[in-house]
Motif scaffolding. Structure first.
Motif, PDB file in Angstrom:
ATOM      1  N   ILE A  11       0.992  -1.311  -0.152  1.00  0.00           N
ATOM      2  CA  ILE A  11      -0.207   0.066   0.286  1.00  0.00           C
ATOM      3  C   ILE A  11       1.102   1.044  -0.104  1.00  0.00           C
ATOM      4  O   ILE A  11       1.397   1.448   0.681  1.00  0.00           O
ATOM      5  CB  ILE A  11      -0.661   0.399   1.372  1.00  0.00           C
ATOM      6  N   VAL A 131      -7.279   2.663   0.021  1.00  0.00           N
ATOM      7  CA  VAL A 131      -7.086   1.708   1.160  1.00  0.00           C
ATOM      8  C   VAL A 131      -8.630   2.157   2.013  1.00  0.00           C
ATOM      9  O   VAL A 131      -8.654   3.315   2.908  1.00  0.00           O
ATOM     10  CB  VAL A 131      -6.327   1.454   1.768  1.00  0.00           C
ATOM     11  N   LEU A 134      -8.715  -2.858   6.498  1.00  0.00           N
ATOM     12  CA  LEU A 134      -7.820  -3.767   6.169  1.00  0.00           C
ATOM     13  C   LEU A 134      -8.496  -5.127   6.779  1.00  0.00           C
ATOM     14  O   LEU A 134      -8.852  -4.680   7.809  1.00  0.00           O
ATOM     15  CB  LEU A 134      -6.077  -2.873   7.280  1.00  0.00           C
ATOM     16  N   VAL A 144      -6.789  -6.387   1.699  1.00  0.00           N
ATOM     17  CA  VAL A 144      -7.458  -5.487   1.658  1.00  0.00           C
ATOM     18  C   VAL A 144      -8.521  -4.336   1.327  1.00  0.00           C
ATOM     19  O   VAL A 144      -9.415  -5.463  -0.070  1.00  0.00           O
ATOM     20  CB  VAL A 144      -6.046  -4.169   1.451  1.00  0.00           C
ATOM     21  N   LEU A 165       2.585  -2.186   4.860  1.00  0.00           N
ATOM     22  CA  LEU A 165       1.760  -0.575   4.778  1.00  0.00           C
ATOM     23  C   LEU A 165       3.084   0.995   4.355  1.00  0.00           C
ATOM     24  O   LEU A 165       3.890   0.650   5.307  1.00  0.00           O
ATOM     25  CB  LEU A 165       1.044  -0.107   5.951  1.00  0.00           C
ATOM     26  N   THR A 167       2.402   4.663   4.073  1.00  0.00           N
ATOM     27  CA  THR A 167       1.861   5.652   3.657  1.00  0.00           C
ATOM     28  C   THR A 167       2.180   6.305   3.832  1.00  0.00           C
ATOM     29  O   THR A 167       1.041   7.797   4.003  1.00  0.00           O
ATOM     30  CB  THR A 167      -0.033   5.563   4.881  1.00  0.00           C
ATOM     31  N   MET A 171      -1.610   9.218   6.148  1.00  0.00           N
ATOM     32  CA  MET A 171      -2.697   9.355   7.450  1.00  0.00           C
ATOM     33  C   MET A 171      -3.058   9.993   7.782  1.00  0.00           C
ATOM     34  O   MET A 171      -2.159  11.241   9.015  1.00  0.00           O
ATOM     35  CB  MET A 171      -2.350   7.912   7.906  1.00  0.00           C
ATOM     36  N   ILE A 195      -7.376   3.775   6.599  1.00  0.00           N
ATOM     37  CA  ILE A 195      -6.518   2.989   7.067  1.00  0.00           C
ATOM     38  C   ILE A 195      -6.378   3.182   9.359  1.00  0.00           C
ATOM     39  O   ILE A 195      -6.161   2.623   9.377  1.00  0.00           O
ATOM     40  CB  ILE A 195      -5.106   3.023   6.785  1.00  0.00           C
ATOM     41  N   SER A 196      -5.913   4.335   9.495  1.00  0.00           N
ATOM     42  CA  SER A 196      -5.988   4.747  11.034  1.00  0.00           C
ATOM     43  C   SER A 196      -7.198   4.551  11.672  1.00  0.00           C
ATOM     44  O   SER A 196      -7.089   3.691  12.545  1.00  0.00           O
ATOM     45  CB  SER A 196      -5.917   6.538  10.943  1.00  0.00           C
ATOM     46  N   SER A 198      -8.581   1.720  11.190  1.00  0.00           N
ATOM     47  CA  SER A 198      -8.422   0.090  11.037  1.00  0.00           C
ATOM     48  C   SER A 198      -7.902  -0.150  12.040  1.00  0.00           C
ATOM     49  O   SER A 198      -7.802  -0.938  12.896  1.00  0.00           O
ATOM     50  CB  SER A 198      -8.451  -0.528   9.439  1.00  0.00           C
ATOM     51  N   LEU A 199      -6.608   0.754  11.802  1.00  0.00           N
ATOM     52  CA  LEU A 199      -4.755   0.393  12.726  1.00  0.00           C
ATOM     53  C   LEU A 199      -6.072   0.484  14.274  1.00  0.00           C
ATOM     54  O   LEU A 199      -5.559  -0.315  15.094  1.00  0.00           O
ATOM     55  CB  LEU A 199      -4.205   1.176  12.464  1.00  0.00           C
TER      56      LEU A 199
END
Length: 641
Positions: A11, A131, A134, A144, A165, A167, A171, A195-196, A198-199
């Protein structure tokens, strides 16, 4: 074959992402030729390899990283050699351990070169999209979900057990220029928002950092000839072992025959000078008068910026006793008149930037083509990854680049190579690998990330490498190319096979050169004399033919032989401690004999070895000695103290 199934998904198409995809393709082409698949997901494929800040590669310690990337089969050194417009080796007044090769590149040509090399690999499929989430099942990465960009649009799931990842600054990226705030990770480009979230949902601890960039000026409006010039070296030093190697242009190198300069013509582009100017007391007065409008000082920015690459407003505050700061005016390309103002990174309002620029000699009538700005972005606290790049919370999920809290193209590319190679090795069932602190600057970088929580963007320095005498730029090939061969990073692609041939030839040359030196005992002793130069060694052995890099490396190793022997012995003494594993099941909080700070540090970082434990924040030598006793007791009894 499932078109949405890949061996590795990368990604991001920045320097970390490009290197990760390239390394993954190298491994897959060696172990699964013709069937391996890598997806490189990026919002805009035309931005792959873009140099979003200074179009320069290398420098002090960073040059060593690029040489190591090249020795391991990476692409950064090749792309730099093909597109550089000024080459210099920094620190040549000091010993070879701290020499730092650097090149100013043509930013347009560099991105095109990287894109051409990526597109030459049938193993890599570039996917235009961003994305959204995830995909993780039972602690294992499964792929993803991406929102496709372009006319088709829509959402698609890409599946893989290995996701990398990279990024960058995207992000939840937020750009600042004065009081204005614009969502984005780079000028004109939207942030990555999903993404943030999801993490965080997966349990990762995130942080917030800041970086910045200076204004770009129109060269035509600068009094260019009135300024002092900074020229490159008369004889440019390439980054890649394949440059000037005498190999024919490799088929499928990623460029057409008209521009196939990777191994035949160097330097390929016109070498241009940079210019030097400076700020003065009046400049600093203007900055101080407008600090209330600076996002870094008004409280508008939350993230911490890089200490070693501060904004001009930060310099003026921190170094209040100085009434001038040097500024380098560096051409960004041969195709346009954009000039990078190295030294005045800023997020002050545009009207203030105009005054700052025009206060500098030679820039009194300068036109700003793009104003400087700061970027805030999310990162993952890197104590949550392994030195392989894989996260501890999710198997098969790898992180590389600024997402780990680093700064710089070179640090990002090095992490990308490590993560991409390991992701691909895991996907084909091979053992993953890691470099130690005595192996490479890359090893220092990865170890620093997992043993220290960066409170500012991490930048590599020679002072961070305790074994820097062994980790020189000139000996990156002998140190790391054999490892690249064992990992399969070279055998699956023509460029890698060419590298193997060049390495073998140079090893033969080095052996012959060393025999010639040993045949003249007085010469071996003279090399160690303080005033004995490399040219004198060449003159003493006129009948020996070897590549320039072989002469350079042999001279350095013979000159510092006694120190090298001592350093190697020191590494061997510490090897047992460095590699001794710590049991993963230990709950450090029950070791009440340890100081509270030590227990908390061990519980937070969960080091894999005693060597890592000894480098943690809050761990003293006494703590480490006691830890060895407690772990031994725990291991023998099975009962926690």
């Amino acid at each position: 074959m499932n078109p949405d199934r890949f061996d590795v998904i990368v990604i991001g198409g920045g320097h970390a992402g490009a290197e990760a995809a390239w390394a993954a393709a190298n491994v897959l082409d060696a172990h699964r030729p013709g069937v391996g698949r890598v997806a490189l997901v990026t919002a805009d494929p035309a931005k792959i390899g873009v140099m979003s800040c200074n179009p320069a590669i290398g420098g002090l310690a960073k040059g060593q990283l690029v040489r190591e990337i090249d020795a391991l089969g990476g692409l950064m050194g090749l792309a730099t050699d093909a597109t550089g417009i000024q080459f210099r080796v920094l620190n040549t007044s000091k010993g070879p351990a701290v020499h730092g090769p650097r090149a100013q590149c043509d930013k347009h040509a560099y991105a095109e070169q990287v894109q051409a090399m990526i597109s030459s690999r049938a193993t890599i499929r570039v996917v235009a999209g961003s994305v959204e989430a995830l995909l993780v099942e039972d602690g294992q990465a499964r792929g993803v979900r991406i929102a496709l960009t372009g006319e088709d649009g829509g959402t698609v799931d890409l599946h893989s057990d290995a996701v990398v990842l990279t990024t960058g600054t995207f992000m939840r990226g937020l750009m600042h220029s004065g009081e204005a705030k614009t969502p984005g990770g780079r000028f004109g480009e939207a942030p990555a928002v999903g993404i943030s979230a999801s993490l965080r949902e997966l349990g990762f601890e995130l942080g917030r950092l800041k970086t910045g960039t200076p204004p770009r000026l129109d060269r035509k409006t600068i009094d260019w000839e009135s300024l002092e010039s900074q020229h490159g070296d008369a004889t440019p030093t390439p980054f890649s072992d394949l440059t000037l190697c005498g190999e024919p242009p490799p088929p499928g190198a990623g460029v057409d025959p008209a521009t196939a300069r990777l191994t035949t013509h160097f330097p390929p582009l016109t070498q241009v000078p940079c210019k030097q100017t400076r700020t003065d007391a009046k400049t600093h007065d203007v900055i101080r008068a407008n600090l209330h409008r600076a996002p870094m000082f008004s409280g508008q920015i939350e993230g911490v910026g890089p200490r070693y690459c501060p904004s001009i407003e930060d310099k003026v505050v921190r170094f209040a006793d100085r009434d001038t700061h040097g500024v380098f005016l560096e051409p960004e390309s041969l195709r346009d008149d954009w000039i990078y103002c190295n030294g005045i990174s800023t997020s002050l309002p545009h009207d203030v930037q105009d005054v700052i620029v025009r206060s500098m000699p030679g820039c009194e009538r300068a036109k700003v083509l793009r104003y400087g700005y700061a970027v805030e972005y999310d990162m993952v606290r890197p104590h949550q990854i392994e030195v392989t790049g894989q996260t501890r919370l999710v198997r098969g999920l790898y992180l590389a680049g600024q997402i780990n809290g680093t700064s710089g193209y070179e640090e990002a590319a090095a992490q990308g190579l490590v993560a991409g190679a390991n992701a691909a090795l895991a996907s084909v069932g091979r053992e993953v690998w890691a470099l130690g602190r005595s192996d490479a600057y890359i090893g220092v970088l990865m170890d620093d990330l997992v043993t220290k929580t960066p409170v500012e963007p991490y930048r590599m320095f020679t002072s961070r490498a305790e074994h820097r005498l062994l980790l020189r730029a000139d000996n990156a090939g002998p140190r790391l190319t054999p490892l690249a061969e064992r990992l399969g990073l070279l055998e699956g692609h023509e460029l890698g096979r060419a590298r193997t041939r060049v390495f073998a030839r140079r090893q033969t040359q080095a052996a012959a050169l060393n025999r010639a030196i040993d045949a003249v005992p007085a010469l071996a002793k003279r090399i160690r004399a303080q005033d004995f130069a490399l040219d004198q060694l060449r003159d003493a052995l006129p009948g020996v033919a070897a590549d320039a890099t072989v002469w350079h490396t042999t001279y350095a190793e013979r000159r510092y032989e006694a120190y090298v022997v001592r350093e190697v012995a020191e590494i061997k003494r510490h090897a047992a401690m460095e590699g001794k594993r710590l049991p993963e099941a230990i709950d450090y909080r029950v070791f009440t004999q340890l100081r509270t700070e030590a227990r908390e540090s061990l519980a937070r970082f969960r080091p894999r070895t005693f060597g890592q434990a000894g480098r943690l924040e809050g761990i003293t030598p006494a703590d480490l000695t006691l830890l060895m006793v407690l772990v031994d007791r725990w291991s023998r009894s099975g009962v926690r103290p």
